[in-house]
Write a protein that holds these residues in place. Sequence first.
Motif, PDB file in Angstrom:
ATOM      1  N   LEU A 124      32.083  29.332   7.990  1.00  0.00           N
ATOM      2  CA  LEU A 124      33.135  30.207   7.476  1.00  0.00           C
ATOM      3  C   LEU A 124      33.902  30.726   8.680  1.00  0.00           C
ATOM      4  N   LEU A 125      35.145  30.280   8.828  1.00  0.00           N
ATOM      5  CA  LEU A 125      35.877  30.544  10.070  1.00  0.00           C
ATOM      6  C   LEU A 125      36.841  31.720   9.953  1.00  0.00           C
ATOM      7  N   ALA A 126      36.424  32.860  10.555  1.00  0.00           N
ATOM      8  CA  ALA A 126      37.354  33.986  10.721  1.00  0.00           C
ATOM      9  C   ALA A 126      37.915  33.973  12.138  1.00  0.00           C
ATOM     10  N   ASN A 127      37.112  33.517  13.089  1.00  0.00           N
ATOM     11  CA  ASN A 127      37.455  33.516  14.512  1.00  0.00           C
ATOM     12  C   ASN A 127      38.574  32.489  14.793  1.00  0.00           C
ATOM     13  N   LYS A 128      39.808  32.857  14.424  1.00  0.00           N
ATOM     14  CA  LYS A 128      40.924  31.912  14.525  1.00  0.00           C
ATOM     15  C   LYS A 128      41.192  31.480  15.957  1.00  0.00           C
ATOM     16  N   GLU A 129      40.882  32.391  16.929  1.00  0.00           N
ATOM     17  CA  GLU A 129      41.161  32.053  18.329  1.00  0.00           C
ATOM     18  C   GLU A 129      40.408  30.789  18.752  1.00  0.00           C
ATOM     19  N   ALA A 130      39.188  30.595  18.211  1.00  0.00           N
ATOM     20  CA  ALA A 130      38.401  29.411  18.576  1.00  0.00           C
ATOM     21  C   ALA A 130      39.132  28.137  18.180  1.00  0.00           C
ATOM     22  N   LEU A 131      39.733  28.152  17.000  1.00  0.00           N
ATOM     23  CA  LEU A 131      40.451  26.962  16.537  1.00  0.00           C
ATOM     24  C   LEU A 131      41.773  26.790  17.286  1.00  0.00           C
ATOM     25  N   VAL A 132      42.442  27.920  17.548  1.00  0.00           N
ATOM     26  CA  VAL A 132      43.730  27.846  18.252  1.00  0.00           C
ATOM     27  C   VAL A 132      43.534  27.279  19.657  1.00  0.00           C
ATOM     28  N   MET A 133      42.490  27.744  20.351  1.00  0.00           N
ATOM     29  CA  MET A 133      42.342  27.341  21.752  1.00  0.00           C
ATOM     30  C   MET A 133      41.788  25.928  21.904  1.00  0.00           C
ATOM     31  N   ALA A 134      41.098  25.430  20.873  1.00  0.00           N
ATOM     32  CA  ALA A 134      40.407  24.147  21.037  1.00  0.00           C
ATOM     33  C   ALA A 134      40.719  23.170  19.907  1.00  0.00           C
ATOM     34  N   GLY A 365      54.095  29.413  33.924  1.00  0.00           N
ATOM     35  CA  GLY A 365      53.453  29.205  35.226  1.00  0.00           C
ATOM     36  C   GLY A 365      52.345  28.168  35.221  1.00  0.00           C
ATOM     37  N   ILE A 366      51.828  27.826  34.048  1.00  0.00           N
ATOM     38  CA  ILE A 366      50.717  26.862  33.997  1.00  0.00           C
ATOM     39  C   ILE A 366      51.125  25.687  33.115  1.00  0.00           C
ATOM     40  N   ALA A 367      51.068  24.510  33.684  1.00  0.00           N
ATOM     41  CA  ALA A 367      51.464  23.315  32.915  1.00  0.00           C
ATOM     42  C   ALA A 367      50.350  22.945  31.937  1.00  0.00           C
ATOM     43  N   ALA A 368      50.739  22.710  30.690  1.00  0.00           N
ATOM     44  CA  ALA A 368      49.753  22.254  29.692  1.00  0.00           C
ATOM     45  C   ALA A 368      49.368  20.812  30.003  1.00  0.00           C
ATOM     46  N   THR A 369      48.094  20.509  29.789  1.00  0.00           N
ATOM     47  CA  THR A 369      47.624  19.133  30.007  1.00  0.00           C
ATOM     48  C   THR A 369      46.997  18.625  28.706  1.00  0.00           C
ATOM     49  N   ALA A 370      46.588  17.377  28.691  1.00  0.00           N
ATOM     50  CA  ALA A 370      45.961  16.818  27.489  1.00  0.00           C
ATOM     51  C   ALA A 370      44.615  17.509  27.254  1.00  0.00           C
ATOM     52  N   MET A 371      44.211  17.613  25.983  1.00  0.00           N
ATOM     53  CA  MET A 371      42.907  18.228  25.673  1.00  0.00           C
ATOM     54  C   MET A 371      41.983  17.158  25.096  1.00  0.00           C
ATOM     55  N   ARG A 372      40.976  16.799  25.889  1.00  0.00           N
ATOM     56  CA  ARG A 372      40.060  15.753  25.431  1.00  0.00           C
ATOM     57  C   ARG A 372      38.644  16.274  25.214  1.00  0.00           C
ATOM     58  N   SER A 373      38.330  17.413  25.846  1.00  0.00           N
ATOM     59  CA  SER A 373      36.943  17.886  25.795  1.00  0.00           C
ATOM     60  C   SER A 373      36.914  19.419  25.877  1.00  0.00           C
ATOM     61  N   VAL A 374      35.729  19.964  25.623  1.00  0.00           N
ATOM     62  CA  VAL A 374      35.569  21.419  25.759  1.00  0.00           C
ATOM     63  C   VAL A 374      35.843  21.838  27.204  1.00  0.00           C
ATOM     64  N   GLU A 375      35.512  20.951  28.163  1.00  0.00           N
ATOM     65  CA  GLU A 375      35.744  21.286  29.573  1.00  0.00           C
ATOM     66  C   GLU A 375      37.246  21.504  29.819  1.00  0.00           C
ATOM     67  N   ASP A 376      38.095  20.688  29.186  1.00  0.00           N
ATOM     68  CA  ASP A 376      39.547  20.873  29.328  1.00  0.00           C
ATOM     69  C   ASP A 376      39.954  22.249  28.787  1.00  0.00           C
ATOM     70  N   VAL A 377      39.332  22.644  27.676  1.00  0.00           N
ATOM     71  CA  VAL A 377      39.647  23.938  27.050  1.00  0.00           C
ATOM     72  C   VAL A 377      39.242  25.073  27.997  1.00  0.00           C
ATOM     73  N   VAL A 378      38.015  24.981  28.511  1.00  0.00           N
ATOM     74  CA  VAL A 378      37.495  26.054  29.371  1.00  0.00           C
ATOM     75  C   VAL A 378      38.340  26.175  30.647  1.00  0.00           C
ATOM     76  N   ALA A 379      38.743  25.032  31.221  1.00  0.00           N
ATOM     77  CA  ALA A 379      39.538  25.059  32.455  1.00  0.00           C
ATOM     78  C   ALA A 379      40.898  25.719  32.202  1.00  0.00           C
ATOM     79  N   ALA A 380      41.563  25.329  31.115  1.00  0.00           N
ATOM     80  CA  ALA A 380      42.889  25.895  30.813  1.00  0.00           C
ATOM     81  C   ALA A 380      42.771  27.388  30.490  1.00  0.00           C
TER      82      ALA A 380
END
Length: 400
Positions: A124-134, A365-380
């Motif tokens: 049950l997803l209330a934590n929208k930020e999790a979906l937005v960021m990843a 100031g920060i260029a968006a890059t491709a998102m392939r993994s959780v590591e990409d999410v954490v780095a951005a």
Amino acid sequence: MTRTRNIAILGATGSIGRSTLDVAARHPNRYRIVALTACRKVEELADLCSRHGAAYACIADVSLAPALERQLKALGAPTKVLAGAAGLLEVATLPEVDCVMAAIVGGAGLASTLAAARAGKKLLLANKEALVMAGPVFMETVRRHGSVLLPIDSEHNAVFQCLPPAFLAANFDNAGIRRILLTGSGGPFRSRARSDLRHVTPEEACAHPNWVMGKKISVDSATMMNKGLEVIEAHWLFGAKAHQIQVVVHPQSVIHSMVEYTDGSVIAQMGNPDMRTPIAQALAFPERIEAGVSSLDLFTTGSLTFEAPDFERFPALRLAYQALDENGTAPTILNAANEVAVAAFLERRLSFLHITAVIEETMQGIAATAMRSVEDVVAADSAARLRAAEIVRRLGAQVP
Ligand SMILES: NC(=O)c1ccc[n+]([C@@H]2O[C@H](COP(=O)([O-])OP(=O)(O)OC[C@H]3O[C@@H](n4cnc5c(N)ncnc54)[C@H](OP(=O)(O)O)[C@@H]3O)[C@@H](O)[C@H]2O)c1
């Protein structure tokens, strides 16, 4: 006979967590509370565990685990104490848990929410930020591990109810759907001029006209970033493209959202603004249960009104559409900068109007890059938080 479902609530001491406990407690034969978590509110967590008979309690701040032990002992509750990030992951994946309510606020909820999806839980997803960021990583995890994902945000829960049965991230265009009409109250500053917003306080920003919510989402509603995050959330949940998601300002918060079909039909979901409705709908899905919500009195409501959103006065909405358009890690950067800026505003280190300034400058100031993994999410996410904190320090010096 309905089988009893075992529930874990991540973020039990918050507004959504407490509403979930309220609904579950109305149906003791259907729902058993197995595990509850909080960040720092030791007394509240111990009290909830004792009252709802939770077998596990997790406090995210590890230093508070001994205090939680003492508090539970004083209450005579036989609850096992877990702590920290590892404790949250354990709660999210407990074998005896059927259903996880993800109600931690912000990016802090990502790891445990993803873990619940990976464990194939009903989520049950209330934590929208999790979906937005990843977004893509999140949805792929849900798909791959057979998790059943149900939206709790009232707007997305409304859309879910207006869509064909069990439609989530299916082919939007082939389902005869033209667009999603995502309603929003416009927040406490809907009719204020932008120049009037320079000196607003956290108390004013948190005084939402229709909903009682946690502080972060209340500020997001005041900037309209909440609606922006919801546009991105709708994109991932329902597979709708940005131009197929129309934000509609609806000050009465009676229509929680609508779906327009290609034949011209518009289906709306209505009700009093009470989060127990979407929580009950998702908990019991596909059945319906009593949620303690009063009947909608249309005679008292009188008229329902609608306005176009003002992207000039509320630039957060424009930034969210921009992030969705840029794709990759752009929504991660948007979300991280917003969290840093909102926290600074709540601590009176940043003015209200500077919240969106911080987000815009961070995105530039920060260029968006491709998102392939959780590591990409954490780095951005980490890079954006650092950058946003620097901007807050500079702009914060100008707080009136
Ligand atoms: N409230 C609503 O009506 C509503 C509607 C739609 C969607 N949502 C979404 O639901 C989520 C929760 O919102 P809310 O209004 O319920 O928030 P809230 O009242 O502020 O509650 C947040 C919960 O998360 C916990 N928490 C905070 N920081 C944490 C961390 N770093 N690690 C672990 N746990 C942490 C808090 O624990 P402590 O109490 O110990 O701090 C609390 O249990 C948000 O994503 C929000 O956007 C809320």
